[in-house]
Design a protein around this motif. Structure first.
Motif, PDB file in Angstrom:
ATOM      1  N   GLN A  12       0.806  -1.219   0.000  1.00 48.48           N
ATOM      2  CA  GLN A  12       0.000   0.000   0.000  1.00 48.48           C
ATOM      3  C   GLN A  12       0.843   1.275   0.000  1.00 48.48           C
ATOM      4  O   GLN A  12       0.482   2.261  -0.641  1.00 48.48           O
ATOM      5  CB  GLN A  12      -0.928   0.006   1.224  1.00 48.48           C
ATOM      6  N   GLU A  13       1.941   1.253   0.729  1.00 51.37           N
ATOM      7  CA  GLU A  13       2.763   2.451   0.872  1.00 51.37           C
ATOM      8  C   GLU A  13       3.799   2.525  -0.251  1.00 51.37           C
ATOM      9  O   GLU A  13       4.346   1.503  -0.687  1.00 51.37           O
ATOM     10  CB  GLU A  13       3.478   2.446   2.219  1.00 51.37           C
ATOM     11  N   ALA A  14       4.078   3.741  -0.687  1.00 54.19           N
ATOM     12  CA  ALA A  14       5.071   3.939  -1.755  1.00 54.19           C
ATOM     13  C   ALA A  14       6.442   3.445  -1.328  1.00 54.19           C
ATOM     14  O   ALA A  14       7.194   2.878  -2.137  1.00 54.19           O
ATOM     15  CB  ALA A  14       5.138   5.421  -2.142  1.00 54.19           C
ATOM     16  N   ASP A  15       6.776   3.603  -0.040  1.00 52.90           N
ATOM     17  CA  ASP A  15       8.114   3.212   0.430  1.00 52.90           C
ATOM     18  C   ASP A  15       8.269   1.699   0.524  1.00 52.90           C
ATOM     19  O   ASP A  15       9.365   1.169   0.342  1.00 52.90           O
ATOM     20  CB  ASP A  15       8.391   3.855   1.790  1.00 52.90           C
ATOM     21  N   GLU A  16       7.179   0.984   0.793  1.00 56.70           N
ATOM     22  CA  GLU A  16       7.306  -0.477   0.791  1.00 56.70           C
ATOM     23  C   GLU A  16       7.358  -1.003  -0.638  1.00 56.70           C
ATOM     24  O   GLU A  16       8.034  -1.996  -0.931  1.00 56.70           O
ATOM     25  CB  GLU A  16       6.201  -1.149   1.600  1.00 56.70           C
ATOM     26  N   GLU A  17       6.650  -0.342  -1.558  1.00 55.54           N
ATOM     27  CA  GLU A  17       6.753  -0.708  -2.963  1.00 55.54           C
ATOM     28  C   GLU A  17       8.171  -0.467  -3.480  1.00 55.54           C
ATOM     29  O   GLU A  17       8.715  -1.270  -4.251  1.00 55.54           O
ATOM     30  CB  GLU A  17       5.745   0.090  -3.796  1.00 55.54           C
ATOM     31  N   ALA A  18       8.778   0.663  -3.038  1.00 51.59           N
ATOM     32  CA  ALA A  18      10.143   0.993  -3.469  1.00 51.59           C
ATOM     33  C   ALA A  18      11.134  -0.058  -2.965  1.00 51.59           C
ATOM     34  O   ALA A  18      12.053  -0.470  -3.690  1.00 51.59           O
ATOM     35  CB  ALA A  18      10.533   2.377  -2.962  1.00 51.59           C
ATOM     36  N   LEU A  19      10.945  -0.507  -1.721  1.00 56.18           N
ATOM     37  CA  LEU A  19      11.846  -1.533  -1.178  1.00 56.18           C
ATOM     38  C   LEU A  19      11.664  -2.848  -1.925  1.00 56.18           C
ATOM     39  O   LEU A  19      12.647  -3.528  -2.266  1.00 56.18           O
ATOM     40  CB  LEU A  19      11.580  -1.732   0.315  1.00 56.18           C
ATOM     41  N   TYR A  20      10.414  -3.209  -2.185  1.00 55.59           N
ATOM     42  CA  TYR A  20      10.152  -4.453  -2.916  1.00 55.59           C
ATOM     43  C   TYR A  20      10.812  -4.416  -4.294  1.00 55.59           C
ATOM     44  O   TYR A  20      11.459  -5.394  -4.718  1.00 55.59           O
ATOM     45  CB  TYR A  20       8.646  -4.666  -3.063  1.00 55.59           C
ATOM     46  N   GLN A  21      10.665  -3.290  -4.997  1.00 60.83           N
ATOM     47  CA  GLN A  21      11.246  -3.177  -6.333  1.00 60.83           C
ATOM     48  C   GLN A  21      12.772  -3.226  -6.279  1.00 60.83           C
ATOM     49  O   GLN A  21      13.431  -3.837  -7.138  1.00 60.83           O
ATOM     50  CB  GLN A  21      10.787  -1.870  -7.002  1.00 60.83           C
ATOM     51  N   ALA A  22      13.339  -2.580  -5.251  1.00 63.33           N
ATOM     52  CA  ALA A  22      14.799  -2.605  -5.101  1.00 63.33           C
ATOM     53  C   ALA A  22      15.295  -4.034  -4.903  1.00 63.33           C
ATOM     54  O   ALA A  22      16.340  -4.427  -5.447  1.00 63.33           O
ATOM     55  CB  ALA A  22      15.216  -1.724  -3.928  1.00 63.33           C
TER      56      ALA A  22
END
Length: 721
Positions: free
Chosen positions: A638-648
């Motif tokens: 849901q959060e942009a920062d967790e999406e960013a970590l997942y993508q990284a």
């Protein structure tokens, strides 16, 4: 007033292998005691002396009396020392009197808590120790604390008193400048007379002028080089000069040089010769005979081969040394003849013909005979050979293991146990056995000590690992675990040998797997020899099979990794070593590469933050009450920062996997630096333990992926401060 101090204890011949340590310890213990009493400065120059018949020390600037010292003396609790009116009680007055004070000192008493009790203290000036008293105490301290290998008990001249010391003592010298310090020890009263060389002294006794004339008078009047280091250097110089004159090179043996230095007071190096026919005997036998029995220095030619000449260090300097040389040559001829006889006799029997006798040699009263043990070792060697090189290597390892201990029954090894393995190789070569098998018999003992070379061929590697691992597993299986400084079966050395072979030979063997397979071999009834009614020798000798408990197995694994950790300390910090070993990597040959990679990672600017985050992730996962999934549901991000970590993580995972598979651990860890920003922002803005169970579990799965990627090579949380 300060003057230089000389103390000497003249004794009968001291143990040569202990003299160097005894001399250094006597000097240091004496000086330490004098320092503690304030009689010498902390940086006072200390010069030790040690010869076969004396221990001595010269100490610079020793005070006649130590300076007075102001100290605070505890008296007694306030409630005991003072009455209700604050006046001194009789016990306090008595205590004050012992310090030369009276009731007038009560107002100056200090009050302070001693634990939970309010206590009275008195400031007093303690008179400095007199040199006579201080040196008496220092002598007693030094004598009682000397590292004496074995104490002797002997009677004094009066026939009534007995004293204990390493050797009977005959005189004591204690000079403060030119003045005798009236101390005594071991029934001896200090004076200024000592003895020189037994045969070559110009004057006996030698009357010492003062503390500073000691070494010079001993050399000029007594024909003695008093300093151990000075005498050692003189011997080394003479050895090199004598060898160079013969166009040869003396053996490089520091222990032998120390021992010979401890045997002579006036060294004189001479050259001796023995019959060239003895060179047909393996040179290791001749070298050991000359070194161990005669304390000679063997000589080698430019090709490293033993020459039929040797150097001896005489304790006398006659005008014509011919008789000294001839006498030593007669003795060495007999010694070498014995070695040749042993060698000739041993070769009349094959190694294989000696094997039945191994069943009569007890290895350990809980483990059976040497013959039984080698049944295990050869099966283990065969198994390791199959792992490393297939059937051919396995068969050679089996053959070498079968014969590896046969030389223990030879006359040569019976006389010189240090030659075990070496003689086995010579006898195997004499029988025409395969060269790799022959050398494996010698090499399976390697490494014998720290820094020793490793086995030189694959057969030797298999056999050395088998021999060492069987010893470790069976000894741990019966509870023979090293404790403190006690390690009678050299298990620490065996473990370090296994570690070095696996790492330095870069062997693709998994430690747990190989130990588990060895345990199965040890517990396998089918490989055991058949006994008729059992076998006895000093009681019943077990002949297996036996079980290795899980506790013993775990204890051994821990023991090996502890030894490994100690060997890696010079390759990384304790944190870095701990980070690598925390994962218990099974391929020990990988560990130096992992450690090097961690060291590079730790130097990155992102390392501190990532290590702290890794530790935080680990703690979160440990505290999780539910089973954490390996799969992240992208629909729950849901959060942009967790999406960013997942993508990284998706971007970096294939790159780190590729580098890991290629063995490039440094590159694999360096890639983690790109995770710093997404990890930091995740923890800054995303709550993991939310009330929504699905959302919480998904975020835990995301952290589990991060944790797995970060800790593939080492547990990076160990780097967190």
């Amino acid at each position: 007033m300060s003057k230089n101090l000389l103390v000497e204890l003249l004794v009968e011949e001291l143990p040569p292998k202990s003299l160097k340590q005894l001399g250094a310890s006597f000097a240091q213990l004496l000086a330490d005691s004098l320092k503690a009493q304030g009689l010498i400065a902390p940086d006072a120059a200390i010069t030790p002396y040690a010869t076969p018949r004396r221990l001595a020390v010269h100490i610079a600037n020793v005070a006649t009396q130590a300076a007075d010292q102001a100290v605070t003396q505890k008296l007694m609790p306030v409630k005991v020392g003072l009455d209700a009116a604050g006046q001194a009680t009789p016990p306090l007055l008595k205590k004050l009197a012992s310090f030369g004070a009276d009731a007038s000192a009560v107002p100056q008493l200090k009050r302070a808590l001693d634990g939970k009790t309010e206590t009275l203290f008195l400031d007093v000036v303690v008179q400095g120790t007199l040199l006579t008293d201080g040196l008496q105490k220092a002598l007693q301290d030094a004598i009682s604390q000397l590292p004496i290998p074995k104490v002797m008990t002997y009677q004094l001249a009066d026939g009534w008193q007995s004293v204990h010391f390493v050797r009977p003592a005959h005189s004591l010298v204690a000079l403060h400048g030119a003045d005798i310090v009236p101390v005594n020890i071991l029934g001896l009263q200090a004076g200024r007379e000592t003895q020189g060389h037994r045969f070559e002294a110009k004057v006996n006794p030698i009357v010492l002028h003062n503390a500073d004339s000691y070494a010079q008078q001993l050399q000029t009047e007594g024909a003695v080089l008093a300093g151990f280091a000075e005498r050692r250097a003189e011997i080394a110089h003479q050895l090199a000069a004598a060898a160079a004159h013969e166009h040869l090179t003396p053996i490089d043996d520091e222990a032998l040089l120390d021992e010979v230095t401890a045997l002579v007071e006036r060294p004189n190096v001479l050259v001796g010769t023995f019959d060239a026919e003895f060179l047909q005997v393996p040179q290791e036998c001749l070298i050991l005979t000359m070194k161990a029995n005669q304390k000679y220095f063997p000589l080698f030619n430019a090709q490293g081969k033993l020459a039929n000449k040797f150097l001896l260090v005489s304790n006398i300097c006659p005008a014509d040394p011919a008789q000294v040389i001839a006498g030593n040559e007669r003795v060495v001829r007999s010694r070498l003849a014995d070695a040749k006889f042993f060698f000739d006799q041993d070769r009349k029997k094959t190694l294989a013909s000696r094997l039945p006798e191994l069943d009569k040699v007890v290895y350990h009263n809980k483990l059976g005979t040497q013959g039984l043990r080698m049944n295990y070792v050869r099966e283990i060697a065969k198994m390791i050979g199959e792992m490393l090189g297939g059937d051919e290597l396995a068969n050679q390892a089996y053959e070498a293991a079968t014969l590896a201990k046969a030389d223990l029954l030879t006359d040569m090894v019976g006389e010189f146990p240090e030659l075990q393995g070496i003689m086995g190789r010579y006898y195997a070569q004499h029988e025409g056995l395969n060269g790799e098998v022959a050398f494996a018999i010698e090499d399976h003992y390697k490494p014998r000590f720290a820094g020793d070379e490793l086995p030189g061929n694959s057969v030797g590697i298999c056999l050395a690992l088998a021999d060492k691992l069987e010893t470790l597993i069976n000894m741990f299986g019966i509870g023979e675990v090293p404790t403190g400084d006690k390690d009678p079966f050299a298990l620490r050395r065996h473990a370090l040998g296994v570690i070095r072979i696996l790492i330095e030979k870069d062997l693709a063997l998994e430690l747990n797997k190989i130990i588990q397979q060895i345990v199965r071999i040890i517990e396998d009834k089918d490989i055991l020899p058949k006994f008729d009614g059992g076998q006895t020798f000093n009681g019943t000798i077990p002949h297996g099979p036996r079980k290795i408990s899980v506790e013993s197995y775990k204890q051994l694994i821990t023991f090996i990794y502890e030894r490994l950790a100690s060997t890696l300390r010079d390759q990384g910090t304790a944190q870095e070593v701990d980070a690598v070993l925390s994962l218990n990597p099974q391929h020990l040959s990988d560990i130096p590469k992992r450690l090097a990679a961690v060291r590079v990672f730790a130097a990155l600017p992102e390392a501190v933050s990532l290590a702290a985050a890794n530790k935080r992730v680990g703690n979160i996962l440990k505290k999780s009450e539910s089973t954490v999934s390996d799969t992240v549901d992208t629909g729950l991000l849901q959060e942009a920062d967790e999406e960013a970590l997942y993508q990284a993580l998706q971007d970096i995972q294939p790159k780190t996997e590729k580098a890991f598979a290629a063995g490039d651990y440094t590159a694999s860890l360096q890639l983690l630096a790109t995770l710093k920003t997404p990890v930091d922002t995740f923890f800054d803005h995303v709550m993991v333990n939310v009330d929504d169970e699905k959302l919480r579990n998904n975020r835990l799965a995301l952290l589990a992926q991060l944790h797995r990627i970060m800790n593939r090579i080492a547990d990076l949380s160990k780097l967190a401060t």
